[in-house]
Write a protein that holds these residues in place. Structure first.
Motif, PDB file in Angstrom:
ATOM      1  N   ARG A 166      40.016  47.041   7.240  1.00 48.06           N
ATOM      2  CA  ARG A 166      40.873  45.855   7.172  1.00 48.06           C
ATOM      3  C   ARG A 166      42.333  46.314   7.113  1.00 48.06           C
ATOM      4  O   ARG A 166      42.661  47.280   6.424  1.00 48.06           O
ATOM      5  CB  ARG A 166      40.510  45.076   5.915  1.00 48.06           C
ATOM      6  N   LEU A 167      43.217  45.616   7.824  1.00 42.36           N
ATOM      7  CA  LEU A 167      44.633  45.987   7.809  1.00 42.36           C
ATOM      8  C   LEU A 167      45.230  45.742   6.428  1.00 42.36           C
ATOM      9  O   LEU A 167      45.074  44.656   5.862  1.00 42.36           O
ATOM     10  CB  LEU A 167      45.418  45.175   8.835  1.00 42.36           C
ATOM     11  N   SER A 168      45.914  46.757   5.919  1.00 43.61           N
ATOM     12  CA  SER A 168      46.592  46.602   4.629  1.00 43.61           C
ATOM     13  C   SER A 168      47.933  45.906   4.855  1.00 43.61           C
ATOM     14  O   SER A 168      48.400  45.757   5.988  1.00 43.61           O
ATOM     15  CB  SER A 168      46.825  47.976   4.003  1.00 43.61           C
ATOM     16  N   GLU A 169      48.556  45.510   3.760  1.00 39.22           N
ATOM     17  CA  GLU A 169      49.894  44.897   3.864  1.00 39.22           C
ATOM     18  C   GLU A 169      50.888  45.890   4.446  1.00 39.22           C
ATOM     19  O   GLU A 169      51.758  45.516   5.226  1.00 39.22           O
ATOM     20  CB  GLU A 169      50.361  44.382   2.501  1.00 39.22           C
ATOM     21  N   GLN A 170      50.753  47.172   4.084  1.00 37.52           N
ATOM     22  CA  GLN A 170      51.652  48.203   4.627  1.00 37.52           C
ATOM     23  C   GLN A 170      51.438  48.336   6.140  1.00 37.52           C
ATOM     24  O   GLN A 170      52.411  48.458   6.896  1.00 37.52           O
ATOM     25  CB  GLN A 170      51.417  49.544   3.947  1.00 37.52           C
ATOM     26  N   ASP A 171      50.186  48.309   6.592  1.00 36.40           N
ATOM     27  CA  ASP A 171      49.914  48.359   8.031  1.00 36.40           C
ATOM     28  C   ASP A 171      50.599  47.197   8.738  1.00 36.40           C
ATOM     29  O   ASP A 171      51.219  47.369   9.788  1.00 36.40           O
ATOM     30  CB  ASP A 171      48.407  48.281   8.311  1.00 36.40           C
ATOM     31  N   LYS A 172      50.497  46.008   8.167  1.00 30.89           N
ATOM     32  CA  LYS A 172      51.092  44.821   8.775  1.00 30.89           C
ATOM     33  C   LYS A 172      52.619  44.936   8.843  1.00 30.89           C
ATOM     34  O   LYS A 172      53.237  44.535   9.834  1.00 30.89           O
ATOM     35  CB  LYS A 172      50.691  43.573   8.009  1.00 30.89           C
ATOM     36  N   VAL A 173      53.216  45.510   7.800  1.00 34.68           N
ATOM     37  CA  VAL A 173      54.672  45.699   7.786  1.00 34.68           C
ATOM     38  C   VAL A 173      55.086  46.676   8.877  1.00 34.68           C
ATOM     39  O   VAL A 173      56.031  46.437   9.633  1.00 34.68           O
ATOM     40  CB  VAL A 173      55.156  46.179   6.398  1.00 34.68           C
ATOM     41  N   VAL A 174      54.358  47.793   8.989  1.00 32.91           N
ATOM     42  CA  VAL A 174      54.693  48.788  10.015  1.00 32.91           C
ATOM     43  C   VAL A 174      54.522  48.187  11.409  1.00 32.91           C
ATOM     44  O   VAL A 174      55.379  48.354  12.277  1.00 32.91           O
ATOM     45  CB  VAL A 174      53.849  50.070   9.848  1.00 32.91           C
ATOM     46  N   TYR A 175      53.437  47.476  11.630  1.00 35.61           N
ATOM     47  CA  TYR A 175      53.238  46.830  12.926  1.00 35.61           C
ATOM     48  C   TYR A 175      54.353  45.833  13.217  1.00 35.61           C
ATOM     49  O   TYR A 175      54.832  45.739  14.347  1.00 35.61           O
ATOM     50  CB  TYR A 175      51.882  46.124  13.002  1.00 35.61           C
ATOM     51  N   SER A 176      54.784  45.077  12.209  1.00 34.09           N
ATOM     52  CA  SER A 176      55.867  44.117  12.437  1.00 34.09           C
ATOM     53  C   SER A 176      57.170  44.826  12.781  1.00 34.09           C
ATOM     54  O   SER A 176      58.007  44.276  13.490  1.00 34.09           O
ATOM     55  CB  SER A 176      56.054  43.197  11.229  1.00 34.09           C
ATOM     56  N   MET A 177      57.329  46.066  12.294  1.00 31.07           N
ATOM     57  CA  MET A 177      58.525  46.850  12.611  1.00 31.07           C
ATOM     58  C   MET A 177      58.469  47.419  14.028  1.00 31.07           C
ATOM     59  O   MET A 177      59.489  47.495  14.707  1.00 31.07           O
ATOM     60  CB  MET A 177      58.696  47.991  11.607  1.00 31.07           C
ATOM     61  N   ILE A 178      57.294  47.815  14.481  1.00 31.44           N
ATOM     62  CA  ILE A 178      57.207  48.454  15.795  1.00 31.44           C
ATOM     63  C   ILE A 178      57.018  47.463  16.940  1.00 31.44           C
ATOM     64  O   ILE A 178      57.300  47.795  18.080  1.00 31.44           O
ATOM     65  CB  ILE A 178      56.090  49.517  15.847  1.00 31.44           C
ATOM     66  N   THR A 179      56.585  46.252  16.631  1.00 29.08           N
ATOM     67  CA  THR A 179      56.344  45.271  17.692  1.00 29.08           C
ATOM     68  C   THR A 179      57.582  45.010  18.542  1.00 29.08           C
ATOM     69  O   THR A 179      57.495  45.037  19.769  1.00 29.08           O
ATOM     70  CB  THR A 179      55.779  43.965  17.103  1.00 29.08           C
ATOM     71  N   PRO A 180      58.781  44.786  17.955  1.00 34.55           N
ATOM     72  CA  PRO A 180      59.959  44.570  18.808  1.00 34.55           C
ATOM     73  C   PRO A 180      60.282  45.782  19.690  1.00 34.55           C
ATOM     74  O   PRO A 180      60.657  45.615  20.851  1.00 34.55           O
ATOM     75  CB  PRO A 180      61.091  44.300  17.807  1.00 34.55           C
TER      76      PRO A 180
END
Length: 154
Positions: free
Chosen positions: A96-110
């Protein structure tokens, strides 16, 4: 000075966007996403200049892009580029994606979206240059002739 080791995954992920060729870009993305996030399957679906490109890793056969978009759950990162006009990325994890994973993904998406847009612009520029070259060649042939001394004249 203490170095924050948690920033290394972000740095590693962001450096992959420096790749220029699509194949090396995708290979770097697979390597980084698998090591940093524990990705087990990745699909990158792009619509560039009328062509649809599907790069995939970890799937037994090429996945159906429409079905992938419907398989989103708590162990999946999924984002559309330019509201789906350019395509999407699908990353499935063993956990399951952790909150840290979600933060990193939100940073790299742009950054990922900008690199896709840059690739689209490069394709458009190359197409424009080819067209310009063809026009120049045709114009040169149309207005060139040889005189009685076998000299080229415009």
């Amino acid at each position: 000075m203490k170095i924050d080791e948690s920033s290394f995954p972000v740095y590693e992920i962001l450096t992959l966007f420096l790749e220029r060729e699509p194949e090396s870009f995708f290979r770097s993305m697979i390597d980084s996403f698998a090591r940093v996030f524990g990705a087990v399957r990745i699909a990158l679906y792009l619509k560039l200049e009328g062509e649809e490109v599907l790069r995939h890793w970890g799937f037994p056969s090429p996945p159906d892009p429409v079905k992938l978009a419907g398989q989103i759950n708590d162990n999946t990162f999924f984002t559309r580029f330019d509201d789906g006009i350019l395509g999407f990325i699908y990353v499935e994890h063993a956990h399951r994606l952790s909150e840290q994973d979600k933060v990193v993904y939100s940073m790299i998406t742009p950054a990922l979206e900008r690199s896709i847009e840059l690739k689209k612009a490069q394709i458009e520029l190359a197409r424009s240059r080819r067209r310009e070259h063809q026009i120049t060649e045709i114009a040169f042939e149309a207005f060139t002739f040889v005189d009685e001394n076998f000299n080229f004249r415009e």
